[in-house]
Write a protein that holds these residues in place. Structure first.
Motif, PDB file in Angstrom:
ATOM      1  N   SER A   1      13.888 -19.186 -40.574  1.00 54.37           N
ATOM      2  CA  SER A   1      13.960 -17.873 -41.219  1.00 54.37           C
ATOM      3  C   SER A   1      12.911 -17.741 -42.314  1.00 54.37           C
ATOM      4  CB  SER A   1      15.359 -17.660 -41.800  1.00 54.37           C
ATOM      5  OG  SER A   1      15.431 -16.421 -42.490  1.00 54.37           O
ATOM      6  N   ARG A   2      12.694 -18.831 -43.053  1.00 50.67           N
ATOM      7  CA  ARG A   2      11.662 -18.794 -44.090  1.00 50.67           C
ATOM      8  C   ARG A   2      10.274 -18.619 -43.489  1.00 50.67           C
ATOM      9  NH1 ARG A   2      12.932 -23.488 -48.623  1.00 50.67           N
ATOM     10  NH2 ARG A   2      14.906 -22.630 -49.436  1.00 50.67           N
ATOM     11  N   VAL A   3      10.019 -19.329 -42.406  1.00 49.54           N
ATOM     12  CA  VAL A   3       8.703 -19.211 -41.754  1.00 49.54           C
ATOM     13  C   VAL A   3       8.459 -17.783 -41.296  1.00 49.54           C
ATOM     14  CG1 VAL A   3       7.334 -19.930 -39.768  1.00 49.54           C
ATOM     15  CG2 VAL A   3       8.591 -21.630 -41.088  1.00 49.54           C
ATOM     16  N   ARG A   4       9.485 -17.165 -40.704  1.00 46.55           N
ATOM     17  CA  ARG A   4       9.335 -15.792 -40.217  1.00 46.55           C
ATOM     18  C   ARG A   4       9.086 -14.815 -41.365  1.00 46.55           C
ATOM     19  NH1 ARG A   4      13.053 -11.872 -39.755  1.00 46.55           N
ATOM     20  NH2 ARG A   4      14.750 -13.355 -40.101  1.00 46.55           N
ATOM     21  N   LYS A   5       9.848 -14.950 -42.451  1.00 45.72           N
ATOM     22  CA  LYS A   5       9.685 -14.039 -43.584  1.00 45.72           C
ATOM     23  C   LYS A   5       8.366 -14.272 -44.303  1.00 45.72           C
ATOM     24  CE  LYS A   5      14.642 -13.480 -44.463  1.00 45.72           C
ATOM     25  NZ  LYS A   5      15.763 -13.689 -45.440  1.00 45.72           N
ATOM     26  N   ASN A   6       8.007 -15.547 -44.481  1.00 48.75           N
ATOM     27  CA  ASN A   6       6.752 -15.840 -45.168  1.00 48.75           C
ATOM     28  C   ASN A   6       5.549 -15.393 -44.360  1.00 48.75           C
ATOM     29  OD1 ASN A   6       7.514 -17.043 -47.673  1.00 48.75           O
ATOM     30  ND2 ASN A   6       8.194 -18.854 -46.552  1.00 48.75           N
ATOM     31  N   PHE A   7       5.641 -15.528 -43.036  1.00 47.77           N
ATOM     32  CA  PHE A   7       4.510 -15.070 -42.230  1.00 47.77           C
ATOM     33  C   PHE A   7       4.370 -13.553 -42.273  1.00 47.77           C
ATOM     34  CE2 PHE A   7       2.550 -13.566 -38.330  1.00 47.77           C
ATOM     35  CZ  PHE A   7       1.336 -14.221 -38.406  1.00 47.77           C
ATOM     36  N   SER A   8       5.501 -12.843 -42.323  1.00 46.18           N
ATOM     37  CA  SER A   8       5.430 -11.389 -42.440  1.00 46.18           C
ATOM     38  C   SER A   8       4.744 -10.960 -43.733  1.00 46.18           C
ATOM     39  CB  SER A   8       6.838 -10.779 -42.369  1.00 46.18           C
ATOM     40  OG  SER A   8       7.445 -11.066 -41.132  1.00 46.18           O
ATOM     41  N   TYR A   9       4.832 -11.794 -44.745  1.00 44.34           N
ATOM     42  CA  TYR A   9       4.254 -11.451 -46.046  1.00 44.34           C
ATOM     43  C   TYR A   9       2.841 -12.029 -46.207  1.00 44.34           C
ATOM     44  CZ  TYR A   9       4.065 -10.634 -51.094  1.00 44.34           C
ATOM     45  OH  TYR A   9       3.710 -10.205 -52.340  1.00 44.34           O
ATOM     46  N   PHE A  10       2.636 -13.270 -45.762  1.00 42.97           N
ATOM     47  CA  PHE A  10       1.352 -13.960 -45.964  1.00 42.97           C
ATOM     48  C   PHE A  10       0.541 -14.058 -44.679  1.00 42.97           C
ATOM     49  CE2 PHE A  10       4.028 -16.022 -49.325  1.00 42.97           C
ATOM     50  CZ  PHE A  10       3.299 -15.604 -50.425  1.00 42.97           C
ATOM     51  N   ARG A  11       0.730 -13.157 -43.731  1.00 45.19           N
ATOM     52  CA  ARG A  11       0.086 -13.339 -42.431  1.00 45.19           C
ATOM     53  C   ARG A  11      -1.438 -13.361 -42.527  1.00 45.19           C
ATOM     54  NH1 ARG A  11       2.865  -8.435 -41.992  1.00 45.19           N
ATOM     55  NH2 ARG A  11       1.581  -6.554 -42.069  1.00 45.19           N
ATOM     56  N   VAL A  12      -2.036 -12.541 -43.384  1.00 48.45           N
ATOM     57  CA  VAL A  12      -3.496 -12.560 -43.522  1.00 48.45           C
ATOM     58  C   VAL A  12      -3.946 -13.866 -44.165  1.00 48.45           C
ATOM     59  CG1 VAL A  12      -5.480 -11.386 -44.543  1.00 48.45           C
ATOM     60  CG2 VAL A  12      -3.579 -10.048 -43.654  1.00 48.45           C
ATOM     61  N   ASN A  13      -3.211 -14.334 -45.144  1.00 46.36           N
ATOM     62  CA  ASN A  13      -3.550 -15.619 -45.781  1.00 46.36           C
ATOM     63  C   ASN A  13      -3.415 -16.771 -44.797  1.00 46.36           C
ATOM     64  OD1 ASN A  13      -2.170 -13.649 -47.772  1.00 46.36           O
ATOM     65  ND2 ASN A  13      -3.325 -14.974 -49.137  1.00 46.36           N
ATOM     66  N   TYR A  14      -2.373 -16.736 -43.983  1.00 51.85           N
ATOM     67  CA  TYR A  14      -2.187 -17.803 -43.004  1.00 51.85           C
ATOM     68  C   TYR A  14      -3.309 -17.795 -41.965  1.00 51.85           C
ATOM     69  CZ  TYR A  14       2.528 -18.844 -44.728  1.00 51.85           C
ATOM     70  OH  TYR A  14       3.608 -19.245 -45.494  1.00 51.85           O
ATOM     71  N   LEU A  15      -3.690 -16.624 -41.523  1.00 52.70           N
ATOM     72  CA  LEU A  15      -4.777 -16.546 -40.549  1.00 52.70           C
ATOM     73  C   LEU A  15      -6.089 -17.022 -41.162  1.00 52.70           C
ATOM     74  CD1 LEU A  15      -5.395 -15.700 -37.658  1.00 52.70           C
ATOM     75  CD2 LEU A  15      -6.042 -13.456 -38.526  1.00 52.70           C
ATOM     76  N   THR A  16      -6.290 -16.763 -42.450  1.00 54.89           N
ATOM     77  CA  THR A  16      -7.479 -17.261 -43.136  1.00 54.89           C
ATOM     78  C   THR A  16      -7.472 -18.783 -43.202  1.00 54.89           C
ATOM     79  OG1 THR A  16      -7.538 -15.241 -44.477  1.00 54.89           O
ATOM     80  CG2 THR A  16      -8.834 -17.108 -45.252  1.00 54.89           C
TER      81      THR A  16
ATOM     82  N   GLN B   1      11.334  -3.358 -42.265  1.00 54.92           N
ATOM     83  CA  GLN B   1      10.620  -3.533 -41.001  1.00 54.92           C
ATOM     84  C   GLN B   1       9.994  -4.921 -40.929  1.00 54.92           C
ATOM     85  OE1 GLN B   1       7.526  -0.667 -40.372  1.00 54.92           O
ATOM     86  NE2 GLN B   1       6.990  -1.444 -38.351  1.00 54.92           N
ATOM     87  N   GLU B   2       9.442  -5.418 -42.042  1.00 54.82           N
ATOM     88  CA  GLU B   2       8.794  -6.713 -42.036  1.00 54.82           C
ATOM     89  C   GLU B   2       9.803  -7.846 -41.866  1.00 54.82           C
ATOM     90  OE1 GLU B   2       6.671  -6.548 -45.704  1.00 54.82           O
ATOM     91  OE2 GLU B   2       4.772  -6.142 -44.716  1.00 54.82           O
ATOM     92  N   THR B   3      10.983  -7.704 -42.532  1.00 48.29           N
ATOM     93  CA  THR B   3      11.966  -8.779 -42.445  1.00 48.29           C
ATOM     94  C   THR B   3      12.690  -8.805 -41.115  1.00 48.29           C
ATOM     95  OG1 THR B   3      13.586  -7.317 -43.490  1.00 48.29           O
ATOM     96  CG2 THR B   3      12.350  -8.792 -44.929  1.00 48.29           C
ATOM     97  N   SER B   4      12.857  -7.648 -40.475  1.00 47.14           N
ATOM     98  CA  SER B   4      13.617  -7.610 -39.228  1.00 47.14           C
ATOM     99  C   SER B   4      12.766  -7.928 -38.019  1.00 47.14           C
ATOM    100  CB  SER B   4      14.249  -6.222 -39.045  1.00 47.14           C
ATOM    101  OG  SER B   4      13.241  -5.224 -38.994  1.00 47.14           O
ATOM    102  N   GLY B   5      11.550  -7.416 -37.977  1.00 41.55           N
ATOM    103  CA  GLY B   5      10.731  -7.646 -36.792  1.00 41.55           C
ATOM    104  C   GLY B   5       9.266  -7.503 -37.071  1.00 41.55           C
ATOM    105  N   GLY B   6       8.751  -8.303 -37.972  1.00 43.29           N
ATOM    106  CA  GLY B   6       7.333  -8.265 -38.280  1.00 43.29           C
ATOM    107  C   GLY B   6       6.524  -8.804 -37.120  1.00 43.29           C
TER     108      GLY B   6
END
Length: 229
Positions: A78-93, A194-199
Protein backbone atom coordinates in the motif's frame (compact mmCIF):
# COMPACT_ATOMS: atom_id res chain seq x y z
CA UNK A 1 -4.83 61.25 -103.38
CA UNK A 2 -6.79 59.07 -100.96
CA UNK A 3 -4.91 57.58 -98.04
CA UNK A 4 -4.74 53.78 -97.91
CA UNK A 5 -7.33 52.04 -95.77
CA UNK A 6 -6.15 51.07 -92.31
CA UNK A 7 -6.89 47.47 -91.38
CA UNK A 8 -8.11 46.96 -87.82
CA UNK A 9 -5.72 45.00 -85.59
CA UNK A 10 -7.14 43.19 -82.59
CA UNK A 11 -5.02 42.85 -79.47
CA UNK A 12 -5.77 39.68 -77.50
CA UNK A 13 -4.92 41.39 -74.25
CA UNK A 14 -7.24 44.35 -74.95
CA UNK A 15 -10.18 42.16 -75.98
CA UNK A 16 -9.99 40.19 -72.75
CA UNK A 17 -8.89 36.93 -74.43
CA UNK A 18 -6.32 35.21 -72.26
CA UNK A 19 -3.50 33.34 -73.90
CA UNK A 20 -2.71 29.91 -72.48
CA UNK A 21 0.17 30.21 -70.09
CA UNK A 22 2.40 27.48 -68.81
CA UNK A 23 3.21 27.54 -65.15
CA UNK A 24 5.98 25.53 -63.67
CA UNK A 25 5.45 24.25 -60.19
CA UNK A 26 8.47 23.33 -58.18
CA UNK A 27 7.97 21.06 -55.25
CA UNK A 28 9.61 22.29 -52.10
CA UNK A 29 12.52 20.08 -51.08
CA UNK A 30 11.94 17.90 -48.06
CA UNK A 31 13.91 18.77 -44.95
CA UNK A 32 17.20 16.97 -44.51
CA UNK A 33 17.37 14.06 -42.04
CA UNK A 34 19.68 16.07 -39.81
CA UNK A 35 17.09 18.84 -39.55
CA UNK A 36 14.39 16.30 -38.73
CA UNK A 37 16.55 14.74 -36.02
CA UNK A 38 17.22 18.18 -34.57
CA UNK A 39 13.50 18.92 -34.53
CA UNK A 40 12.80 15.55 -32.91
CA UNK A 41 15.38 16.13 -30.18
CA UNK A 42 14.06 19.63 -29.54
CA UNK A 43 10.49 18.38 -29.15
CA UNK A 44 11.61 15.46 -26.99
CA UNK A 45 13.56 17.84 -24.76
CA UNK A 46 10.44 19.97 -24.42
CA UNK A 47 8.33 16.96 -23.40
CA UNK A 48 11.02 15.95 -20.88
CA UNK A 49 11.14 19.41 -19.33
CA UNK A 50 7.35 19.45 -19.07
CA UNK A 51 7.37 16.06 -17.32
CA UNK A 52 10.15 17.06 -14.93
CA UNK A 53 8.26 20.22 -14.00
CA UNK A 54 5.68 17.96 -12.29
CA UNK A 55 8.22 16.31 -9.99
CA UNK A 56 7.94 16.59 -6.23
CA UNK A 57 10.62 18.33 -4.13
CA UNK A 58 13.54 16.00 -3.56
CA UNK A 59 13.67 17.02 0.10
CA UNK A 60 10.35 15.23 0.59
CA UNK A 61 11.78 12.12 -1.01
CA UNK A 62 14.69 11.89 1.42
CA UNK A 63 12.98 13.15 4.58
CA UNK A 64 14.43 10.82 7.22
CA UNK A 65 11.68 11.57 9.74
CA UNK A 66 9.10 10.00 7.39
CA UNK A 67 10.74 6.55 7.21
CA UNK A 68 9.57 3.59 9.25
CA UNK A 69 9.47 -0.17 8.89
CA UNK A 70 6.17 -1.53 7.52
CA UNK A 71 4.34 -3.90 9.83
CA UNK A 72 3.20 -6.27 7.08
CA UNK A 73 3.61 -7.02 3.40
CA UNK A 74 0.16 -5.59 2.71
CA UNK A 75 1.12 -2.29 4.31
CA UNK A 76 4.36 -2.22 2.32
CA UNK A 77 2.47 -2.75 -0.94
CA UNK A 78 0.00 0.00 0.00
CA UNK A 79 2.87 2.36 0.76
CA UNK A 80 4.52 1.62 -2.57
CA UNK A 81 1.29 2.33 -4.43
CA UNK A 82 0.63 5.61 -2.60
CA UNK A 83 4.23 6.78 -2.79
CA UNK A 84 4.42 6.05 -6.49
CA UNK A 85 1.23 8.03 -7.09
CA UNK A 86 2.94 10.99 -5.43
CA UNK A 87 6.61 10.56 -6.46
CA UNK A 88 6.12 8.93 -9.86
CA UNK A 89 8.17 11.56 -11.75
CA UNK A 90 10.95 11.34 -9.16
CA UNK A 91 10.94 7.56 -9.33
CA UNK A 92 11.13 7.59 -13.11
CA UNK A 93 14.04 10.03 -12.88
CA UNK A 94 15.83 7.63 -10.52
CA UNK A 95 15.28 4.77 -12.97
CA UNK A 96 16.72 6.89 -15.78
CA UNK A 97 19.75 7.79 -13.64
CA UNK A 98 20.41 4.13 -12.80
CA UNK A 99 20.19 3.25 -16.49
CA UNK A 100 22.50 6.14 -17.42
CA UNK A 101 25.11 5.11 -14.84
CA UNK A 102 24.97 1.52 -16.10
CA UNK A 103 25.48 2.59 -19.70
CA UNK A 104 28.27 5.03 -18.85
CA UNK A 105 30.08 2.28 -16.96
CA UNK A 106 29.89 0.12 -20.12
CA UNK A 107 30.95 2.42 -23.00
CA UNK A 108 30.83 -0.37 -25.61
CA UNK A 109 27.17 -1.06 -24.85
CA UNK A 110 26.41 2.66 -24.98
CA UNK A 111 28.05 2.95 -28.40
CA UNK A 112 26.04 -0.01 -29.69
CA UNK A 113 22.74 1.47 -28.48
CA UNK A 114 23.54 4.89 -29.93
CA UNK A 115 24.47 3.29 -33.25
CA UNK A 116 21.23 1.33 -33.24
CA UNK A 117 19.24 4.48 -32.50
CA UNK A 118 21.05 6.37 -35.27
CA UNK A 119 20.29 3.55 -37.72
CA UNK A 120 16.58 3.74 -36.91
CA UNK A 121 16.50 7.52 -37.23
CA UNK A 122 18.55 8.01 -40.40
CA UNK A 123 17.75 4.82 -42.30
CA UNK A 124 14.03 4.59 -41.62
CA UNK A 125 12.23 7.19 -39.50
CA UNK A 126 13.61 10.41 -40.97
CA UNK A 127 14.77 9.21 -44.38
CA UNK A 128 12.91 10.99 -47.22
CA UNK A 129 10.39 8.70 -48.88
CA UNK A 130 11.56 9.71 -52.36
CA UNK A 131 15.13 8.58 -51.62
CA UNK A 132 15.38 4.79 -51.52
CA UNK A 133 18.03 3.17 -49.38
CA UNK A 134 20.93 1.91 -51.50
CA UNK A 135 23.66 -0.23 -49.93
CA UNK A 136 26.43 -1.77 -52.06
CA UNK A 137 24.45 -1.18 -55.23
CA UNK A 138 21.26 -2.82 -53.94
CA UNK A 139 18.08 -0.84 -53.42
CA UNK A 140 16.04 -1.67 -50.33
CA UNK A 141 12.35 -0.89 -50.01
CA UNK A 142 10.81 0.52 -46.84
CA UNK A 143 9.52 -2.91 -45.83
CA UNK A 144 12.90 -4.56 -46.37
CA UNK A 145 14.60 -1.78 -44.38
CA UNK A 146 12.12 -2.25 -41.53
CA UNK A 147 12.66 -6.02 -41.44
CA UNK A 148 16.44 -5.59 -41.38
CA UNK A 149 16.31 -3.02 -38.58
CA UNK A 150 13.95 -5.16 -36.47
CA UNK A 151 16.18 -8.21 -36.96
CA UNK A 152 19.32 -6.32 -35.97
CA UNK A 153 17.54 -4.82 -32.95
CA UNK A 154 16.39 -8.24 -31.72
CA UNK A 155 19.89 -9.67 -32.16
CA UNK A 156 21.54 -6.76 -30.34
CA UNK A 157 19.05 -6.62 -27.44
CA UNK A 158 18.38 -10.29 -26.77
CA UNK A 159 21.45 -12.16 -28.08
CA UNK A 160 24.20 -9.96 -26.65
CA UNK A 161 25.15 -8.52 -23.26
CA UNK A 162 23.16 -5.36 -24.05
CA UNK A 163 19.87 -6.95 -23.05
CA UNK A 164 21.23 -8.35 -19.78
CA UNK A 165 22.68 -4.95 -18.88
CA UNK A 166 19.36 -3.19 -19.53
CA UNK A 167 17.43 -5.82 -17.55
CA UNK A 168 19.89 -5.61 -14.64
CA UNK A 169 19.72 -1.81 -14.56
CA UNK A 170 15.92 -1.95 -14.64
CA UNK A 171 15.80 -4.45 -11.78
CA UNK A 172 18.20 -2.36 -9.68
CA UNK A 173 16.12 0.75 -10.32
CA UNK A 174 12.88 -1.05 -9.47
CA UNK A 175 14.49 -2.39 -6.30
CA UNK A 176 15.41 1.13 -5.20
CA UNK A 177 11.91 2.40 -5.96
CA UNK A 178 10.19 -0.46 -4.12
CA UNK A 179 12.52 -0.20 -1.11
CA UNK A 180 11.94 3.54 -0.79
CA UNK A 181 8.22 3.24 -1.36
CA UNK A 182 7.78 0.54 1.27
CA UNK A 183 9.68 2.40 4.01
CA UNK A 184 8.43 5.94 3.24
CA UNK A 185 5.31 6.73 5.26
CA UNK A 186 2.74 8.37 2.94
CA UNK A 187 0.54 9.83 5.70
CA UNK A 188 2.00 13.33 5.31
CA UNK A 189 1.57 13.38 1.53
CA UNK A 190 -1.31 15.34 0.02
CA UNK A 191 -2.91 12.70 -2.19
CA UNK A 192 -6.32 13.29 -3.66
CA UNK A 193 -8.90 10.52 -3.92
CA UNK A 194 -8.13 9.69 -7.53
CA UNK A 195 -4.41 9.23 -6.87
CA UNK A 196 -4.90 7.06 -3.79
CA UNK A 197 -7.61 4.85 -5.29
CA UNK A 198 -6.30 4.24 -8.77
CA UNK A 199 -3.27 6.23 -9.77
CA UNK A 200 -1.39 5.31 -12.93
CA UNK A 201 1.07 2.47 -12.64
CA UNK A 202 4.74 2.52 -13.49
CA UNK A 203 4.37 0.89 -16.88
CA UNK A 204 1.47 3.12 -17.87
CA UNK A 205 3.52 6.17 -16.96
CA UNK A 206 6.46 4.88 -19.00
CA UNK A 207 4.02 4.16 -21.81
CA UNK A 208 2.82 7.75 -21.66
CA UNK A 209 6.40 8.98 -21.91
CA UNK A 210 7.00 6.67 -24.85
CA UNK A 211 3.84 7.97 -26.53
CA UNK A 212 5.11 11.52 -26.09
CA UNK A 213 8.39 10.56 -27.70
CA UNK A 214 6.55 8.87 -30.57
CA UNK A 215 4.43 11.99 -31.05
CA UNK A 216 7.57 14.09 -31.18
CA UNK A 217 9.07 11.74 -33.75
CA UNK A 218 5.90 11.83 -35.86
CA UNK A 219 5.78 15.61 -35.71
CA UNK A 220 9.43 15.87 -36.72
CA UNK A 221 9.23 13.19 -39.40
CA UNK A 222 6.10 14.55 -41.01
CA UNK A 223 4.14 12.70 -43.71
CA UNK A 224 7.14 10.60 -44.75
CA UNK A 225 7.29 8.87 -41.40
CA UNK A 226 3.53 8.57 -41.01
CA UNK A 227 3.29 6.85 -44.39
CA UNK A 228 5.73 4.18 -43.22
CA UNK A 229 3.87 3.41 -39.97
Amino acid sequence: MASPAVLPISNPQSTGESQPSTTTTSSSPSPSPYLKVKTFLTRLLGYTRHALSNRRPWIELVDRTAFSRPESLTEAASRVRKNFSYFRVNYLTLLALVLAVSLLSHPFTLVILLSLLAAWLFLYSFRPSDQPLVIMGRTFSDFETLICLVTVTVIVIFLTSVGSLLITAGMVGMGIVCAHGSFRMPEDLFLDEQETSGGPGLFSFIGGAASSAAAAAAAAGGPNMMSRV
